[in-house]
Motif scaffolding. Structure first.
Motif, PDB file in Angstrom:
ATOM      1  N   ALA A   1      59.636 -85.598 121.742  1.00 16.17           N
ATOM      2  CA  ALA A   1      60.628 -86.367 122.538  1.00 16.17           C
ATOM      3  C   ALA A   1      60.152 -87.594 123.350  1.00 16.17           C
ATOM      4  N   PHE A   2      60.741 -89.263 124.020  1.00 11.98           N
ATOM      5  CA  PHE A   2      60.809 -89.367 124.732  1.00 11.98           C
ATOM      6  C   PHE A   2      61.421 -89.734 125.864  1.00 11.98           C
TER       7      PHE A   2
ATOM      8  N   VAL B   1      55.174 -95.288 113.639  1.00  5.61           N
ATOM      9  CA  VAL B   1      56.857 -93.966 114.052  1.00  5.61           C
ATOM     10  C   VAL B   1      57.907 -93.862 115.325  1.00  5.61           C
ATOM     11  N   ILE B   2      58.822 -93.197 115.077  1.00  3.77           N
ATOM     12  CA  ILE B   2      59.248 -93.326 115.868  1.00  3.77           C
ATOM     13  C   ILE B   2      59.927 -91.566 116.090  1.00  3.77           C
ATOM     14  N   SER B   3      59.771 -90.850 116.777  1.00  2.39           N
ATOM     15  CA  SER B   3      59.618 -89.376 116.438  1.00  2.39           C
ATOM     16  C   SER B   3      60.534 -89.496 117.439  1.00  2.39           C
ATOM     17  N   SER B   4      62.084 -89.173 117.531  1.00  6.91           N
ATOM     18  CA  SER B   4      62.827 -88.393 118.544  1.00  6.91           C
ATOM     19  C   SER B   4      63.534 -87.188 118.485  1.00  6.91           C
ATOM     20  N   VAL B   5      63.048 -86.760 116.752  1.00  7.26           N
ATOM     21  CA  VAL B   5      63.249 -85.135 117.066  1.00  7.26           C
ATOM     22  C   VAL B   5      62.440 -84.356 116.726  1.00  7.26           C
ATOM     23  N   SER B   6      61.091 -84.658 116.806  1.00  9.90           N
ATOM     24  CA  SER B   6      59.928 -83.888 116.821  1.00  9.90           C
ATOM     25  C   SER B   6      58.893 -83.638 118.083  1.00  9.90           C
TER      26      SER B   6
ATOM     27  N   GLY C   1      56.820 -97.320 127.687  1.00  8.52           N
ATOM     28  CA  GLY C   1      58.467 -96.531 127.480  1.00  8.52           C
ATOM     29  C   GLY C   1      58.788 -96.827 126.272  1.00  8.52           C
ATOM     30  N   GLU C   2      57.396 -97.607 125.341  1.00  6.77           N
ATOM     31  CA  GLU C   2      57.447 -98.278 124.292  1.00  6.77           C
ATOM     32  C   GLU C   2      57.964 -97.148 122.811  1.00  6.77           C
TER      33      GLU C   2
ATOM     34  N   ALA D   1      60.332 -91.549 129.478  1.00 14.94           N
ATOM     35  CA  ALA D   1      60.195 -92.576 130.408  1.00 14.94           C
ATOM     36  C   ALA D   1      61.327 -93.676 129.211  1.00 14.94           C
ATOM     37  N   CYS D   2      62.201 -93.382 129.734  1.00 20.14           N
ATOM     38  CA  CYS D   2      63.200 -94.046 128.174  1.00 20.14           C
ATOM     39  C   CYS D   2      64.293 -94.740 129.204  1.00 20.14           C
ATOM     40  N   THR D   3      63.827 -95.633 129.049  1.00 19.73           N
ATOM     41  CA  THR D   3      64.475 -96.947 130.219  1.00 19.73           C
ATOM     42  C   THR D   3      65.982 -97.091 129.374  1.00 19.73           C
TER      43      THR D   3
END
Ligand code: SF4
Length: 378
Positions: free
Chosen positions: A296-297, A289-294, A272-273, A300-302
């Motif tokens: 998606a995570f 890097v945090i890639s919410s657009v390219s 979930g990191e 594992a979103c808690t």
């Protein structure tokens, strides 16, 4: 419980948002929390982000653009905000459902008076197996130098500083209040000296604005122990006039950095990191890097988010919040809820969660009204 009948109530619809699902009235069947509650996609509730103010002293163009959040903007009145006691009470209930990490956000959380007192309250909350809850905070660093020692002494464990560039002119343009970068850099040094290191540094990268600062940021913090994370520019809220062509995908950022540094990918610290981790081969540090657009995570979103006035949001891009404040305080129509009624309500809401906005982002989601990031924290 007072003598008045408990009338099931549809929580107040928030004027800032659109539709949702499972309303909670505090009348849900109560099963004592077990430290584990899963949503419809099997994701446990592990992280709670608490916005302690909707105000900020910056006007970052991707979050709180000046033309919207201008002098006429109606911020919440103090009476509308959850008190520290209410926040701590809700935090204990979220922890009983399995929350292990609490992150304080805003607006700019350090603008909330006596925040160290809230941190001390939260620092006394223990998880079911008696361990400390991990208390963190995200700040723009503008007043950090003045507050860091007090926050650390109150029990704050970790801090993340938003810093969108080292070049003073670019930084001033992005915060749009002409705030000098040196004061934020000084705040980072003071926070590190106060024991809040390693510090995470979050840089939102917007094409045509600050992508040429990426290498300089990585170079500046290399060898300091602090971790720079490059965040893809997101379509949060409805105010920042987001366009896909202004997003610099993380793959492009990693490629750019790989031209200048020898980097190796690293396994996540935990499931979930949000950041993908890369380490300098010579051991001189890490970037993310945090890639919410390219990339998606959501699977594992808690993370759950509590707004400043007590609305529970299940996604950063949610359209509606669940009104916990009315349950907390009661109203003409219903008495204030007990802890077990709040436990039942929060469990009920989370179990009905199926949010995965970043996976669905596209023409269908574009028109959806979304809550402002400055209202529920990033
Ligand atoms: S888009 Fe929503 S569900 Fe997906 S990772 Fe972000 S907050 Fe979680």
């Amino acid at each position: 419980m007072t003598g008045r009948a408990f009338i099931p109530l549809i929580p107040l619809l928030n004027t800032r948002v659109a539709s949702s699902r499972a309303y909670a009235t505090g009348n849900e069947p109560h099963t004592p929390p077990t430290g584990h509650v899963a949503d419809k996609l099997g994701r446990p509730l592990r992280d709670l982000r608490i916005s302690v103010t909707d105000r900020c002293n910056f006007r970052c163009t991707y979050c709180m653009p000046k033309e919207v959040f201008d002098s006429g903007y109606r911020f919440l009145r103090h009476a509308d905000l959850l008190s520290f006691e209410e926040i701590a009470r809700l935090a204990r209930i979220f922890v009983s459902h399995g929350v292990e990490k609490i992150r304080l956000t805003g607006g700019e959380p350090l603008l909330r008076k006596d925040l160290h007192k809230l941190i001390a309250m939260l620092a006394s909350v223990k998880t079911r197996d008696g361990t400390d809850v991990d208390i963190a905070l995200t700040t723009n660093g503008s007043v950090l130098a003045r507050k860091a020692q007090q926050l650390a002494e109150a029990g704050l464990k970790r801090i993340t500083v938003s810093l969108d560039g080292l070049d003073d002119a670019i930084f001033r343009r992005m915060n749009d209040v002409d705030f000098p970068v040196r004061d934020v850099l000084n705040g980072i040094d003071v926070a590190a000296a106060a024991g809040l290191a390693p510090i995470k540094i979050n840089m939102v990268v917007k094409r045509g604005v600050n992508e040429h600062e990426v290498v300089a940021m990585a170079r500046h913090f290399r060898g300091t122990g602090h971790i720079v994370r490059f965040i893809e520019y997101m379509d949060v809220g409805t105010s920042n006039r987001w366009r896909m062509d202004e997003v610099v995908p993380s793959a492009e950022i990693v490629q750019l950095l790989a031209h200048h540094f020898d980097l190796d990918p690293v396994e996540p610290n935990y499931s979930g990191e949000v950041a993908e981790r890369w380490r300098h081969r010579d051991g001189s540090g890490e970037i993310g890097v945090i890639s919410s657009v390219s990339h998606a995570f959501c699977r594992a979103c808690t993370r759950a988010r509590l707004s400043t006035e007590g609305k529970l949001y299940l996604c950063l891009f949610a359209g509606l919040g669940h009104d916990l404040r009315t349950l907390l305080r009661g109203s003409e129509l219903q008495p204030a809820a007990t802890d077990s009624q709040l436990e039942a309500a929060i469990g009920h809401i989370w179990r009905a969660r199926d949010d995965r906005y970043s996976e669905l982002r596209g023409p269908l989601t574009a028109p959806m009204p979304k809550v402002e990031m400055s209202y529920i924290g990033g």
